[in-house]
Design a protein around this motif. Structure first.
Motif, PDB file in Angstrom:
ATOM      1  N   GLY A 298       0.798  -1.221   0.000  1.00 13.61           N
ATOM      2  CA  GLY A 298       0.000   0.000   0.000  1.00 13.61           C
ATOM      3  C   GLY A 298       0.829   1.269   0.000  1.00 13.61           C
ATOM      4  O   GLY A 298       0.289   2.359  -0.050  1.00 13.61           O
ATOM      5  N   GLY A 299       2.130   1.148   0.064  1.00 12.30           N
ATOM      6  CA  GLY A 299       3.002   2.308  -0.032  1.00 12.30           C
ATOM      7  C   GLY A 299       3.555   2.796   1.292  1.00 12.30           C
ATOM      8  O   GLY A 299       4.270   3.785   1.326  1.00 12.30           O
ATOM      9  N   MET A 300       3.229   2.125   2.373  1.00 16.90           N
ATOM     10  CA  MET A 300       3.733   2.558   3.674  1.00 16.90           C
ATOM     11  C   MET A 300       4.553   1.439   4.299  1.00 16.90           C
ATOM     12  O   MET A 300       4.122   0.297   4.332  1.00 16.90           O
ATOM     13  N   THR A 301       5.702   1.823   4.784  1.00 13.59           N
ATOM     14  CA  THR A 301       6.563   0.841   5.438  1.00 13.59           C
ATOM     15  C   THR A 301       6.087   0.643   6.874  1.00 13.59           C
ATOM     16  O   THR A 301       5.354   1.473   7.412  1.00 13.59           O
ATOM     17  N   PRO A 302       6.509  -0.424   7.507  1.00 12.32           N
ATOM     18  CA  PRO A 302       6.150  -0.605   8.932  1.00 12.32           C
ATOM     19  C   PRO A 302       6.596   0.564   9.807  1.00 12.32           C
ATOM     20  O   PRO A 302       5.906   0.930  10.748  1.00 12.32           O
ATOM     21  N   ALA A 303       7.719   1.169   9.480  1.00 13.42           N
ATOM     22  CA  ALA A 303       8.186   2.332  10.249  1.00 13.42           C
ATOM     23  C   ALA A 303       7.205   3.497  10.123  1.00 13.42           C
ATOM     24  O   ALA A 303       6.954   4.226  11.092  1.00 13.42           O
ATOM     25  N   ASP A 304       6.638   3.680   8.936  1.00  6.80           N
ATOM     26  CA  ASP A 304       5.631   4.728   8.747  1.00  6.80           C
ATOM     27  C   ASP A 304       4.400   4.457   9.606  1.00  6.80           C
ATOM     28  O   ASP A 304       3.842   5.370  10.211  1.00  6.80           O
ATOM     29  N   TRP A 305       3.965   3.202   9.652  1.00  6.00           N
ATOM     30  CA  TRP A 305       2.798   2.849  10.450  1.00  6.00           C
ATOM     31  C   TRP A 305       3.069   3.038  11.934  1.00  6.00           C
ATOM     32  O   TRP A 305       2.204   3.504  12.674  1.00  6.00           O
ATOM     33  N   VAL A 306       4.263   2.697  12.380  1.00  7.94           N
ATOM     34  CA  VAL A 306       4.610   2.893  13.792  1.00  7.94           C
ATOM     35  C   VAL A 306       4.579   4.375  14.124  1.00  7.94           C
ATOM     36  O   VAL A 306       4.066   4.782  15.177  1.00  7.94           O
TER      37      VAL A 306
ATOM     38  N   ILE B 293       2.790   6.746  12.605  1.00 14.50           N
ATOM     39  CA  ILE B 293       1.396   7.191  12.603  1.00 14.50           C
ATOM     40  C   ILE B 293       0.676   6.739  13.866  1.00 14.50           C
ATOM     41  O   ILE B 293      -0.044   7.520  14.498  1.00 14.50           O
ATOM     42  N   LEU B 294       0.865   5.488  14.246  1.00  9.53           N
ATOM     43  CA  LEU B 294       0.194   4.990  15.447  1.00  9.53           C
ATOM     44  C   LEU B 294       0.708   5.679  16.715  1.00  9.53           C
ATOM     45  O   LEU B 294      -0.065   5.934  17.638  1.00  9.53           O
ATOM     46  N   THR B 295       2.001   6.006  16.752  1.00  6.76           N
ATOM     47  CA  THR B 295       2.553   6.723  17.893  1.00  6.76           C
ATOM     48  C   THR B 295       1.950   8.121  17.992  1.00  6.76           C
ATOM     49  O   THR B 295       1.572   8.576  19.078  1.00  6.76           O
ATOM     50  N   LEU B 296       1.852   8.809  16.855  1.00  2.00           N
ATOM     51  CA  LEU B 296       1.249  10.144  16.857  1.00  2.00           C
ATOM     52  C   LEU B 296      -0.221  10.084  17.257  1.00  2.00           C
ATOM     53  O   LEU B 296      -0.707  10.937  18.009  1.00  2.00           O
ATOM     54  N   LEU B 297      -0.937   9.076  16.781  1.00  2.00           N
ATOM     55  CA  LEU B 297      -2.337   8.905  17.163  1.00  2.00           C
ATOM     56  C   LEU B 297      -2.451   8.675  18.663  1.00  2.00           C
ATOM     57  O   LEU B 297      -3.312   9.269  19.330  1.00  2.00           O
ATOM     58  N   TYR B 298      -1.581   7.854  19.204  1.00  2.00           N
ATOM     59  CA  TYR B 298      -1.568   7.591  20.647  1.00  2.00           C
ATOM     60  C   TYR B 298      -1.316   8.885  21.432  1.00  2.00           C
ATOM     61  O   TYR B 298      -1.992   9.152  22.420  1.00  2.00           O
ATOM     62  N   LEU B 299      -0.362   9.690  20.979  1.00  2.00           N
ATOM     63  CA  LEU B 299      -0.073  10.945  21.657  1.00  2.00           C
ATOM     64  C   LEU B 299      -1.267  11.892  21.617  1.00  2.00           C
ATOM     65  O   LEU B 299      -1.606  12.527  22.618  1.00  2.00           O
ATOM     66  N   VAL B 300      -1.924  11.984  20.467  1.00  2.00           N
ATOM     67  CA  VAL B 300      -3.094  12.855  20.344  1.00  2.00           C
ATOM     68  C   VAL B 300      -4.202  12.393  21.285  1.00  2.00           C
ATOM     69  O   VAL B 300      -4.836  13.215  21.957  1.00  2.00           O
ATOM     70  N   LEU B 301      -4.431  11.096  21.363  1.00  2.00           N
ATOM     71  CA  LEU B 301      -5.455  10.587  22.262  1.00  2.00           C
ATOM     72  C   LEU B 301      -5.105  10.860  23.717  1.00  2.00           C
ATOM     73  O   LEU B 301      -5.969  11.239  24.520  1.00  2.00           O
ATOM     74  N   GLN B 302      -3.852  10.683  24.086  1.00  2.00           N
ATOM     75  CA  GLN B 302      -3.438  10.946  25.461  1.00  2.00           C
ATOM     76  C   GLN B 302      -3.586  12.424  25.800  1.00  2.00           C
ATOM     77  O   GLN B 302      -4.055  12.780  26.880  1.00  2.00           O
ATOM     78  N   ILE B 303      -3.187  13.284  24.880  1.00  2.00           N
ATOM     79  CA  ILE B 303      -3.327  14.722  25.113  1.00  2.00           C
ATOM     80  C   ILE B 303      -4.806  15.081  25.224  1.00  2.00           C
ATOM     81  O   ILE B 303      -5.201  15.866  26.088  1.00  2.00           O
ATOM     82  N   GLY B 304      -5.629  14.498  24.367  1.00  2.00           N
ATOM     83  CA  GLY B 304      -7.062  14.764  24.415  1.00  2.00           C
ATOM     84  C   GLY B 304      -7.698  14.327  25.723  1.00  2.00           C
ATOM     85  O   GLY B 304      -8.680  14.917  26.172  1.00  2.00           O
ATOM     86  N   LEU B 305      -7.158  13.315  26.348  1.00  2.00           N
ATOM     87  CA  LEU B 305      -7.676  12.863  27.634  1.00  2.00           C
ATOM     88  C   LEU B 305      -7.127  13.677  28.799  1.00  2.00           C
ATOM     89  O   LEU B 305      -7.811  13.887  29.797  1.00  2.00           O
ATOM     90  N   LEU B 306      -5.902  14.148  28.689  1.00  2.00           N
ATOM     91  CA  LEU B 306      -5.274  14.848  29.802  1.00  2.00           C
ATOM     92  C   LEU B 306      -5.615  16.328  29.867  1.00  2.00           C
ATOM     93  O   LEU B 306      -5.742  16.883  30.960  1.00  2.00           O
ATOM     94  N   VAL B 307      -5.774  16.985  28.741  1.00  2.00           N
ATOM     95  CA  VAL B 307      -6.018  18.427  28.734  1.00  2.00           C
ATOM     96  C   VAL B 307      -7.282  18.789  29.511  1.00  2.00           C
ATOM     97  O   VAL B 307      -7.245  19.693  30.357  1.00  2.00           O
ATOM     98  N   PRO B 308      -8.427  18.131  29.284  1.00  2.00           N
ATOM     99  CA  PRO B 308      -9.610  18.491  30.088  1.00  2.00           C
ATOM    100  C   PRO B 308      -9.400  18.292  31.596  1.00  2.00           C
ATOM    101  O   PRO B 308      -9.882  19.090  32.404  1.00  2.00           O
ATOM    102  N   ARG B 309      -8.672  17.258  31.962  1.00  2.00           N
ATOM    103  CA  ARG B 309      -8.397  17.011  33.387  1.00  2.00           C
ATOM    104  C   ARG B 309      -7.569  18.148  33.974  1.00  2.00           C
ATOM    105  O   ARG B 309      -7.840  18.630  35.077  1.00  2.00           O
ATOM    106  N   TYR B 310      -6.533  18.593  33.238  1.00  2.00           N
ATOM    107  CA  TYR B 310      -5.703  19.686  33.737  1.00  2.00           C
ATOM    108  C   TYR B 310      -6.466  21.003  33.764  1.00  2.00           C
ATOM    109  O   TYR B 310      -6.264  21.818  34.667  1.00  2.00           O
TER     110      TYR B 310
END
Length: 68
Positions: A26-34, A36-53
């Protein structure tokens, strides 16, 4: 063992390499997927923590205002 159990077992064994191969085709290497998934994880964590703070910050300021 039953034939359906064997098919399921062998399919489960073959799934990870097949998924990686499909992603690479599909044009993406495993490193690219890692990445993307890391950035998605960070966005989700930030989205959960910001309202709490924000809530803690508001309670802090309300407490300080009440003391004055």
């Amino acid at each position: 063992m039953s034939q359906s159990f064997e098919i399921t077992t062998e399919s489960a064994k073959a799934a990870p390499p097949a998924i990686v191969s499909l992603m690479h085709v599909g044009g993406m290497t495993p490193a690219d997927w890692v990445t993307i998934l890391t950035l998605l994880y960070l966005v989700l964590q930030i989205g959960l923590l910001v309202p709490r703070y924000i809530d803690r910050f508001r309670r802090y300021w309300e407490g300080r205002r009440d003391e004055s």
